[in-house]
Design an enzyme around this catalytic site. Sequence first.
Site, PDB file in Angstrom:
ATOM      1  CG  HIS A 229      31.264 -41.513 -30.395  1.00  0.00           C
ATOM      2  ND1 HIS A 229      32.063 -40.590 -30.989  1.00  0.00           N
ATOM      3  CD2 HIS A 229      32.084 -42.564 -30.101  1.00  0.00           C
ATOM      4  CE1 HIS A 229      33.317 -41.043 -31.052  1.00  0.00           C
ATOM      5  NE2 HIS A 229      33.365 -42.247 -30.515  1.00  0.00           N
ATOM      6  CG  HIS A 270      33.489 -32.146 -29.518  1.00  0.00           C
ATOM      7  ND1 HIS A 270      34.587 -32.508 -28.783  1.00  0.00           N
ATOM      8  CD2 HIS A 270      33.441 -32.984 -30.587  1.00  0.00           C
ATOM      9  CE1 HIS A 270      35.203 -33.508 -29.380  1.00  0.00           C
ATOM     10  NE2 HIS A 270      34.535 -33.833 -30.478  1.00  0.00           N
ATOM     11  CG  ASP A 328      29.208 -36.438 -36.272  1.00  0.00           C
ATOM     12  OD1 ASP A 328      29.539 -36.464 -35.070  1.00  0.00           O
ATOM     13  OD2 ASP A 328      29.664 -37.222 -37.122  1.00  0.00           O
TER      14      ASP A 328
HETATM   15  C1  SDX Z   1      31.647 -36.985 -32.036  1.00  0.00           C
HETATM   16  O1  SDX Z   1      34.986 -37.140 -28.427  1.00  0.00           O
HETATM   17  C2  SDX Z   1      35.185 -37.009 -29.707  1.00  0.00           C
HETATM   18  O2  SDX Z   1      36.234 -36.618 -30.179  1.00  0.00           O
HETATM   19  C3  SDX Z   1      34.005 -37.397 -30.571  1.00  0.00           C
HETATM   20  C4  SDX Z   1      34.142 -37.067 -32.048  1.00  0.00           C
HETATM   21  C5  SDX Z   1      35.206 -37.909 -32.701  1.00  0.00           C
HETATM   22  O3  SDX Z   1      35.719 -37.490 -33.755  1.00  0.00           O
HETATM   23  O4  SDX Z   1      35.456 -39.035 -32.213  1.00  0.00           O
HETATM   24  O5  SDX Z   1      34.438 -35.700 -32.233  1.00  0.00           O
HETATM   25  C6  SDX Z   1      32.850 -37.385 -32.795  1.00  0.00           C
HETATM   26  O6  SDX Z   1      31.127 -37.786 -31.304  1.00  0.00           O
HETATM   27  C7  SDX Z   1      31.156 -35.566 -32.160  1.00  0.00           C
HETATM   28  C8  SDX Z   1      29.888 -35.293 -31.238  1.00  0.00           C
HETATM   29  C9  SDX Z   1      28.688 -35.814 -32.007  1.00  0.00           C
HETATM   30  N1  SDX Z   1      27.480 -35.779 -31.134  1.00  0.00           N
HETATM   31  C10 SDX Z   1      26.487 -34.908 -31.383  1.00  0.00           C
HETATM   32  O7  SDX Z   1      26.520 -34.040 -32.255  1.00  0.00           O
HETATM   33  C11 SDX Z   1      25.268 -35.131 -30.505  1.00  0.00           C
HETATM   34  C12 SDX Z   1      24.767 -33.778 -29.973  1.00  0.00           C
HETATM   35  N2  SDX Z   1      25.764 -33.297 -29.030  1.00  0.00           N
HETATM   36  C13 SDX Z   1      25.547 -33.583 -27.634  1.00  0.00           C
HETATM   37  O8  SDX Z   1      24.900 -34.746 -27.340  1.00  0.00           O
HETATM   38  C14 SDX Z   1      26.703 -33.164 -26.763  1.00  0.00           C
HETATM   39  O9  SDX Z   1      27.137 -31.945 -27.194  1.00  0.00           O
HETATM   40  C15 SDX Z   1      27.880 -34.079 -26.601  1.00  0.00           C
HETATM   41  C16 SDX Z   1      27.473 -35.472 -26.225  1.00  0.00           C
HETATM   42  C17 SDX Z   1      28.671 -34.138 -27.866  1.00  0.00           C
HETATM   43  C18 SDX Z   1      28.718 -33.515 -25.486  1.00  0.00           C
HETATM   44  O10 SDX Z   1      27.887 -33.580 -24.315  1.00  0.00           O
HETATM   45  P1  SDX Z   1      28.328 -32.841 -23.005  1.00  0.00           P
HETATM   46  O11 SDX Z   1      29.737 -33.164 -22.674  1.00  0.00           O
HETATM   47  O12 SDX Z   1      27.288 -33.038 -21.945  1.00  0.00           O
HETATM   48  O13 SDX Z   1      28.288 -31.313 -23.449  1.00  0.00           O
HETATM   49  P2  SDX Z   1      28.675 -30.177 -22.518  1.00  0.00           P
HETATM   50  O14 SDX Z   1      29.160 -30.652 -21.185  1.00  0.00           O
HETATM   51  O15 SDX Z   1      29.563 -29.281 -23.297  1.00  0.00           O
HETATM   52  O16 SDX Z   1      27.259 -29.487 -22.276  1.00  0.00           O
HETATM   53  C19 SDX Z   1      27.245 -28.191 -21.754  1.00  0.00           C
HETATM   54  C20 SDX Z   1      25.788 -27.761 -21.746  1.00  0.00           C
HETATM   55  C21 SDX Z   1      24.838 -28.720 -21.017  1.00  0.00           C
HETATM   56  O17 SDX Z   1      23.783 -27.925 -20.543  1.00  0.00           O
HETATM   57  P3  SDX Z   1      23.855 -27.364 -18.991  1.00  0.00           P
HETATM   58  O18 SDX Z   1      23.764 -28.599 -18.119  1.00  0.00           O
HETATM   59  O19 SDX Z   1      25.174 -26.621 -18.875  1.00  0.00           O
HETATM   60  O20 SDX Z   1      22.635 -26.444 -18.881  1.00  0.00           O
HETATM   61  O21 SDX Z   1      25.305 -27.720 -23.105  1.00  0.00           O
HETATM   62  C22 SDX Z   1      24.184 -28.590 -23.245  1.00  0.00           C
HETATM   63  C23 SDX Z   1      24.283 -29.595 -22.114  1.00  0.00           C
HETATM   64  O22 SDX Z   1      23.004 -30.090 -21.792  1.00  0.00           O
HETATM   65  N3  SDX Z   1      24.336 -29.229 -24.554  1.00  0.00           N
HETATM   66  C24 SDX Z   1      23.429 -29.156 -25.522  1.00  0.00           C
HETATM   67  C25 SDX Z   1      24.001 -29.839 -26.613  1.00  0.00           C
HETATM   68  N4  SDX Z   1      25.217 -30.293 -26.279  1.00  0.00           N
HETATM   69  C26 SDX Z   1      25.412 -29.912 -24.998  1.00  0.00           C
HETATM   70  N5  SDX Z   1      22.189 -28.612 -25.567  1.00  0.00           N
HETATM   71  C27 SDX Z   1      21.527 -28.750 -26.748  1.00  0.00           C
HETATM   72  N6  SDX Z   1      22.022 -29.382 -27.856  1.00  0.00           N
HETATM   73  C28 SDX Z   1      23.245 -29.936 -27.806  1.00  0.00           C
HETATM   74  N7  SDX Z   1      23.733 -30.571 -28.899  1.00  0.00           N
END
Ligand code: SDX
Length: 390
Positions: A229, A270, A328
């Site tokens: 987050h 996201h 971010d």
């Molecule tokens: C914020 O919610 C909000 O509004 C938050 C926020 C706010 O203003 O409050 O916008 C602020 O928290 C932004 C997010 C910041 N976090 C990061 O940048 C950390 C890196 N991102 C990830 O950890 C991830 O993308 C999340 C936590 C943000 C979302 O995770 P999800 O919901 O599991 O992502 P998804 O379901 O879209 O994933 C789909 C696929 C998955 O792989 P498969 O199981 O389909 O094979 O994409 C992969 C995930 O493993 N994936 C990534 C990835 N993010 C998702 N793979 C590599 N790198 C990534 N960053």
Amino acid sequence: SHGVFTYDPGFMSTGSCESAITYIDGDAGVLLHRGYKIADLAQHSDYLETCYLLLYGELPTAEQKAEFVVTVKNHTMVSESMQKFLDGFRNDAHPMAVMVGLVGAMSAFYQDHMDITDPKHREIAAFRLISKMPTLAAMCYKYSKGQPTMYPRNDLSYAENFLHMMFATPCEEYKVNPVFAKAMDRIFILHADHEQNASTSTVRLAGSSGANPFACIAAGITTLWGPAHGGANEAVLTMLEEIGDESNIDEFIAKAKDKNDPFRLMGFGHRVYKNFDPRAKVMRETCDQVLAELGQSDDPMLKIAKRLEQIALEDPYFVERKLYPNVDFYSGIIMKAIGIPTSMFTVIFAMSRTVGWISHWNEMIGGAYKIGRPRQLYVGHTEREYPTDK
Ligand code: SDX
């Protein structure tokens, strides 16, 4: 005096809620605050005007804005006892740990005689939080540097005052670079609110029990800290520094795609956006402006970030999963260029998001609400007898 400070019902017991504050269309990459596009607010508004909009639902008139700014400035100082509270922390404590403590401690200073059912009391709590967060954040930084706390200056704008409290010392004034102040104000706007993200949902859930707003905001800060987050902005810089050179990018892209590797590309992906985060676009422009101002357009971190973004936007793994840069991805590069240490990045996110958190808290408390009670899908044992013969 600023208009009606009450709203329709908020938090339902299932964990979802009605809200009139922010609208997101994740597929289209749309973010609206009270109907206004985030790009328009970033370009034409400032943080305190955006705070007014989030809190009251409408853009202020010039007179309302002036009165709002004066009221915010009248609350920027914190009780001197907060300094003693600060002294209880180790100097090398993470600033987010200190912020959770200081904001939670506000319950002990400002909670007495507060009636959360009274819109006026809720409004004063909002002012105290919006006004004091920069002062407390800068205190955390100064304490970690072993430098004395710098008092707020009410002759400065919100962003200028924050930079003053961060970088001035009793021996030397800090001349605020207007480009840095504008960039910080824009960062504050871009992080102000984002609908029902994890930390905002935490604030609403905590508030649904009737807990005081200062304790609820402290709960929000705790949730924001995680690297998935708000902690991501600090994690992006750590990742870029670990990549170190454009020649290493492919290795990290491979790690990010490896299901057996917990590494994620920080700043990408996201929960809601399956398109470009509209805030990331503004952040990238601001990053270019700040680094150009510093004559650092060839900053190695920026070059790695832009190359990483380009590769990821072309790589089928990321394209298929609709993983785009989020808010971010660029913010940390801007703050590092201004001289802010990475450990303070999420503190600044918390400062900015405080207005969103308190607006959602007020929206809920101002209407009919029930205590939150998210449901579960039970997958444990069915009923069984205790083995009395053992
Ligand atoms: C914020 O919610 C909000 O509004 C938050 C926020 C706010 O203003 O409050 O916008 C602020 O928290 C932004 C997010 C910041 N976090 C990061 O940048 C950390 C890196 N991102 C990830 O950890 C991830 O993308 C999340 C936590 C943000 C979302 O995770 P999800 O919901 O599991 O992502 P998804 O379901 O879209 O994933 C789909 C696929 C998955 O792989 P498969 O199981 O389909 O094979 O994409 C992969 C995930 O493993 N994936 C990534 C990835 N993010 C998702 N793979 C590599 N790198 C990534 N960053």
